[in-house]
Motif scaffolding. Structure first.
Motif, PDB file in Angstrom:
ATOM      1  N   UNK A 175     -68.675  60.738   1.663  1.00 56.73           N
ATOM      2  CA  UNK A 175     -67.900  61.819   1.056  1.00 56.73           C
ATOM      3  C   UNK A 175     -66.799  62.257   2.030  1.00 56.73           C
ATOM      4  N   UNK A 176     -65.835  63.007   1.507  1.00 54.36           N
ATOM      5  CA  UNK A 176     -64.813  63.574   2.384  1.00 54.36           C
ATOM      6  C   UNK A 176     -63.396  63.176   2.011  1.00 54.36           C
ATOM      7  N   UNK A 177     -63.256  62.067   1.275  1.00 52.71           N
ATOM      8  CA  UNK A 177     -61.915  61.648   0.870  1.00 52.71           C
ATOM      9  C   UNK A 177     -61.078  61.208   2.058  1.00 52.71           C
ATOM     10  N   UNK A 178     -59.781  61.068   1.825  1.00 55.01           N
ATOM     11  CA  UNK A 178     -58.896  60.673   2.917  1.00 55.01           C
ATOM     12  C   UNK A 178     -58.911  61.716   4.023  1.00 55.01           C
ATOM     13  N   UNK A 179     -59.057  62.987   3.625  1.00 53.82           N
ATOM     14  CA  UNK A 179     -58.924  64.062   4.608  1.00 53.82           C
ATOM     15  C   UNK A 179     -59.988  63.988   5.690  1.00 53.82           C
ATOM     16  N   UNK A 180     -61.236  63.795   5.288  1.00 59.54           N
ATOM     17  CA  UNK A 180     -62.343  63.857   6.247  1.00 59.54           C
ATOM     18  C   UNK A 180     -62.859  62.482   6.657  1.00 59.54           C
ATOM     19  N   UNK A 185     -67.274  69.404   7.192  1.00 61.70           N
ATOM     20  CA  UNK A 185     -67.668  68.502   6.106  1.00 61.70           C
ATOM     21  C   UNK A 185     -69.193  68.435   6.001  1.00 61.70           C
ATOM     22  N   UNK A 186     -69.846  68.276   7.185  1.00 65.16           N
ATOM     23  CA  UNK A 186     -71.318  68.203   7.172  1.00 65.16           C
ATOM     24  C   UNK A 186     -71.920  69.443   6.518  1.00 65.16           C
ATOM     25  N   UNK A 187     -71.359  70.605   6.869  1.00 63.01           N
ATOM     26  CA  UNK A 187     -71.878  71.858   6.300  1.00 63.01           C
ATOM     27  C   UNK A 187     -71.724  71.849   4.783  1.00 63.01           C
ATOM     28  N   UNK A 188     -70.603  71.340   4.318  1.00 64.50           N
ATOM     29  CA  UNK A 188     -70.372  71.313   2.870  1.00 64.50           C
ATOM     30  C   UNK A 188     -71.321  70.329   2.176  1.00 64.50           C
ATOM     31  N   UNK A 211     -69.454  74.699  -6.305  1.00 65.25           N
ATOM     32  CA  UNK A 211     -69.277  75.889  -7.141  1.00 65.25           C
ATOM     33  C   UNK A 211     -70.091  75.763  -8.432  1.00 65.25           C
ATOM     34  N   UNK A 212     -70.007  74.581  -9.056  1.00 66.95           N
ATOM     35  CA  UNK A 212     -70.688  74.377 -10.327  1.00 66.95           C
ATOM     36  C   UNK A 212     -72.202  74.356 -10.136  1.00 66.95           C
ATOM     37  N   UNK A 213     -72.664  73.732  -9.061  1.00 70.56           N
ATOM     38  CA  UNK A 213     -74.102  73.600  -8.855  1.00 70.56           C
ATOM     39  C   UNK A 213     -74.725  74.936  -8.462  1.00 70.56           C
ATOM     40  N   UNK A 214     -73.932  75.800  -7.794  1.00 67.58           N
ATOM     41  CA  UNK A 214     -74.437  77.127  -7.440  1.00 67.58           C
ATOM     42  C   UNK A 214     -74.755  77.912  -8.716  1.00 67.58           C
ATOM     43  N   UNK A 215     -74.092  77.553  -9.817  1.00 68.35           N
ATOM     44  CA  UNK A 215     -74.377  78.181 -11.110  1.00 68.35           C
ATOM     45  C   UNK A 215     -75.489  77.485 -11.868  1.00 68.35           C
ATOM     46  N   UNK A 216     -76.240  76.653 -11.172  1.00 65.77           N
ATOM     47  CA  UNK A 216     -77.422  75.970 -11.722  1.00 65.77           C
ATOM     48  C   UNK A 216     -77.112  74.977 -12.840  1.00 65.77           C
ATOM     49  N   UNK A 217     -75.928  74.416 -12.806  1.00 68.02           N
ATOM     50  CA  UNK A 217     -75.639  73.330 -13.738  1.00 68.02           C
ATOM     51  C   UNK A 217     -76.113  72.022 -13.110  1.00 68.02           C
ATOM     52  N   UNK A 218     -76.388  71.027 -13.949  1.00 68.80           N
ATOM     53  CA  UNK A 218     -76.761  69.711 -13.436  1.00 68.80           C
ATOM     54  C   UNK A 218     -75.499  68.947 -13.081  1.00 68.80           C
ATOM     55  N   UNK A 219     -75.286  68.707 -11.779  1.00 70.44           N
ATOM     56  CA  UNK A 219     -74.006  68.161 -11.332  1.00 70.44           C
ATOM     57  C   UNK A 219     -74.190  66.817 -10.642  1.00 70.44           C
ATOM     58  N   UNK A 220     -73.329  65.889 -10.989  1.00 71.64           N
ATOM     59  CA  UNK A 220     -73.280  64.601 -10.302  1.00 71.64           C
ATOM     60  C   UNK A 220     -71.893  64.454  -9.696  1.00 71.64           C
ATOM     61  N   UNK A 221     -71.850  64.034  -8.418  1.00 72.83           N
ATOM     62  CA  UNK A 221     -70.581  63.801  -7.725  1.00 72.83           C
ATOM     63  C   UNK A 221     -70.477  62.306  -7.420  1.00 72.83           C
ATOM     64  N   UNK A 249     -74.634  71.838   1.843  1.00 72.11           N
ATOM     65  CA  UNK A 249     -74.624  72.817   0.756  1.00 72.11           C
ATOM     66  C   UNK A 249     -74.848  72.116  -0.584  1.00 72.11           C
ATOM     67  N   UNK A 250     -74.203  70.953  -0.745  1.00 67.95           N
ATOM     68  CA  UNK A 250     -74.375  70.186  -1.984  1.00 67.95           C
ATOM     69  C   UNK A 250     -75.833  69.823  -2.194  1.00 67.95           C
ATOM     70  N   UNK A 251     -76.486  69.368  -1.108  1.00 68.20           N
ATOM     71  CA  UNK A 251     -77.875  68.933  -1.289  1.00 68.20           C
ATOM     72  C   UNK A 251     -78.774  70.154  -1.544  1.00 68.20           C
ATOM     73  N   UNK A 252     -78.468  71.306  -0.927  1.00 64.27           N
ATOM     74  CA  UNK A 252     -79.255  72.521  -1.209  1.00 64.27           C
ATOM     75  C   UNK A 252     -79.165  72.918  -2.681  1.00 64.27           C
ATOM     76  N   UNK A 253     -77.999  72.688  -3.271  1.00 67.03           N
ATOM     77  CA  UNK A 253     -77.818  73.039  -4.678  1.00 67.03           C
ATOM     78  C   UNK A 253     -78.195  71.898  -5.614  1.00 67.03           C
TER      79      UNK A 253
END
Lengths: 93, 486
Positions: B40-45, B66-69, B23-33, B72-76
């Motif tokens: 990635x994915x946490x316990x859930x994935x 998860x892969x799709x998400x 969400x933040x990166x889609x707004x063109x902010x510089x984001x680090x995860x 998306x992160x790398x596209x942004x």
């Protein structure tokens, strides 16, 4: 606790690691905890106080009860550390 | 060299953190995860290790989603740091390093400096903390024996390591995970003697129709687990719990004593039965991973249903500290869909704080998420109403039961410290060392707070919130020194 590797999971390449002086088979992708449990090792770690040895409790890197020594360096989390060929693991005994 | 400055740093790469970063990166902010684990994915994935293959595995945890998400992160252009732990965050300083020296100076921009393991430092204008949860333990006699595990730990061993940790097991405690873990154990070939649920079958039932309406995936998932339990003839015993684990440190768990509890969760003496088992899975819902929010000094409140501390936040998902946002289960355990929605809200609000989004636009975007947020909060409310932690669950903790495993502090020692004048978590910690071990109180402080309140006849707020000191995760000394900046 009697642990068993489930045959339906296709594992990575097998190799050996040394645990408390004995050679154990581990598979690529396994954590040290998995290899130790599959070999029936009962206790991993003795916390500093009292006689309350621990094995694997939370299994996800939070509780710090599964600490083992790896290649001479203490306090590796067995549940988060991947087994690697030739690794030398010591439990607290 | 100065540590690299990001607009937004998201800590925790589970469903909430991924949604917030996207969400933040889609707004063109510089984001680090940043995430502590290898993917990635946490316990859930959490995926199987790369070296493993299980051809017939259905996509039941949505790995494709998860892969799709992640794509998306790398596209942004979200930058990722995996296998990385945050061990401390300090505000208002600037860190320079190089040539074997690290200097920390005051910084007028009031950014946050994050210290990482492996050794590294970065700066952030805004933090989004999405550190998730772990199983919440309540001690009982014998709970530290090898062979007592959290349900989450057992599930992880089976599903992510292909290791069945038992021949005969019981699954005890509260929460939706118990049913899933029992079903997994049984379908992989363990004999599950029973599921022990200390709540009544009818608890929270009146909330079910409204909460489950529209949750068809969850209806299907629950039905699948229940069907699997029926097929393997696993009985569910309501108003029952584990009283005691039997075994020795050398042998591990050899048996369990179970029994009935009353409506307030108090064990009913005289109802004990002994069972032969080699695995006891026990936990009472989940505990939010609040180490970072505690360390930062965010205000926390005691959630009476989860019986643990959660960081407070406003409807923008901001804590009481400017620029520090929270999202996902760390805010109080609501499951993946709620976590993703909260992540989106946190991302939108972070953009608003940065000035990228106007307050009006941010409001409009947040409002669109409201109906879904309401639906998911209704679901979470049903779950934790049905499985709320009751005072009686703590009644099994006798004087010899360990509260703090790391420092070997028993409930008796804590009670004695009250007799000696301890009246809150801080003074009890000074007297007993409770919570000062290597896990830094992650498993003992919420339980100790309950016992302290009971013992001293004080309210849980008077007992105070736990404290934690950096490094908030164990760090090797060499990683405390920044020798090079990557």
């Amino acid at each position: 606790m009697n642990s068993m590797r489930l045959p339906k999971y296709e594992r990575g390449t097998p190799f050996e690691i040394e645990v408390d002086g004995k050679m154990l088979v581990a598979y690529e992708g396994e954590t040290v905890a998995t290899t130790l449990l599959a070999a029936g090792i009962q206790t991993f770690h003795h916390p500093s106080q009292g006689n309350n040895p621990s094995r694997l409790y939370c299994g996800m890197g939070v509780c710090m009860q599964c600490l083992v020594t790896v290649n001479g360096i203490p306090s590796y989390q067995a549940c988060k550390t991947l087994a690697r060929p030739g690794m030398k693991v010591e439990t607290d005994r | 060299m100065t540590a690299k400055l990001y607009d937004i740093v998201v800590i925790g790469g589970g469903p909430a953190g991924i949604a917030a970063a996207a969400e933040a990166a889609a707004g063109r902010a510089g984001v680090l995860l940043i995430d502590a684990s290898e993917s990635l994915g946490g316990h859930y994935y959490k995926p199987l290790p790369d070296a493993f293959a299980e051809p017939s595995r259905p996509d039941n945890n949505g790995l494709k989603a998860l892969q799709a998400r992640v794509e998306l992160l790398s596209r942004h252009n979200v930058e990722l740091l995996i296998n990385t732990k945050v061990w401390g965050i300090f505000q208002g300083t600037e860190t320079t390093f190089g040539g074997g020296e690290t200097t920390v100076t005051a910084n007028e921009n009031n950014t946050f400096t994050l210290y990482l393991d492996p050794s590294n430092a970065i700066e952030a204008r805004i933090l989004i903390i999405a550190t998730g949860v772990y199983d919440r333990s309540i001690p009982f006699p014998g709970w530290t024996l090898p062979g007592v595990m959290t349900p989450g730990g057992a599930q992880m061993l089976i599903k992510k390591q292909g290791l069945l940790p038992a021949k005969r097991a019981i699954v005890a405690g509260t929460g939706p995970l118990q049913i899933a873990v029992a079903a997994t154990l049984a379908s992989e070939g363990a004999e599950v003697i029973s599921i022990l649920d200390p709540s009544a079958a009818t608890d929270g039932l009146f909330l079910v129709p409204a909460a489950m309406w529209g949750q068809w995936n969850r209806v299907g998932e629950s039905a699948g687990y229940l069907f699997s339990l029926l097929r393997h003839r696993v009985p569910m015993l309501f108003r029952y719990t584990i009283f005691r684990a039997i075994g020795t440190p050398e042998t591990g768990v050899q048996g369990a004593v179970i029994g009935r509890v009353d409506a307030n969760g108090y064990p009913i003496r005289g109802t004990e039965q002994s069972l032969e088992v080699d695995l006891i899975c026990s936990a009472y819902g989940f505990a939010p991973s609040i180490a970072l929010t505690l360390h930062l000094g965010c205000a926390h409140e005691f959630d009476p249903r989860l019986c643990t501390y959660v960081p407070g936040h406003d409807e923008r998902m901001q804590t009481d500290l400017h620029g520090v946002f929270v999202a996902g289960d760390v805010t109080g355990v609501g499951g993946k869909p709620l976590a993703e929605l909260q992540g989106q809200v946190a991302g939108i609000s972070a953009l608003e704080t940065l000035g990228v989004l106007s307050g009006e636009d941010a409001d409009t975007r947040r409002r669109k998420l409201q109906p879904a947020l309401k639906r998911e909060n209704r679901f979470a409310n049903m779950i934790w109403h049905r499985w709320q932690i009751k005072q009686g669950f703590f009644d099994l903790i006798d004087d010899d039961t360990l509260l703090c495993r790391c420092e070997g502090v028993t409930a008796g020692q804590l009670r004695q410290s009250c007799a000696d004048g301890a009246h809150n978590l801080f003074s009890a910690k000074l007297r007993t060392r409770l919570g000062m071990g290597i896990c830094q109180g992650r498993y003992c402080t919420a339980n100790a707070a309950m016992l302290l309140a009971q013992e001293t006849n004080r309210s849980i707020t008077e007992i105070g919130t736990p404290s934690i000191r950096p490094p908030i995760v164990p760090v090797r000394a060499k990683d405390l020194f920044i020798t090079d900046y990557a």
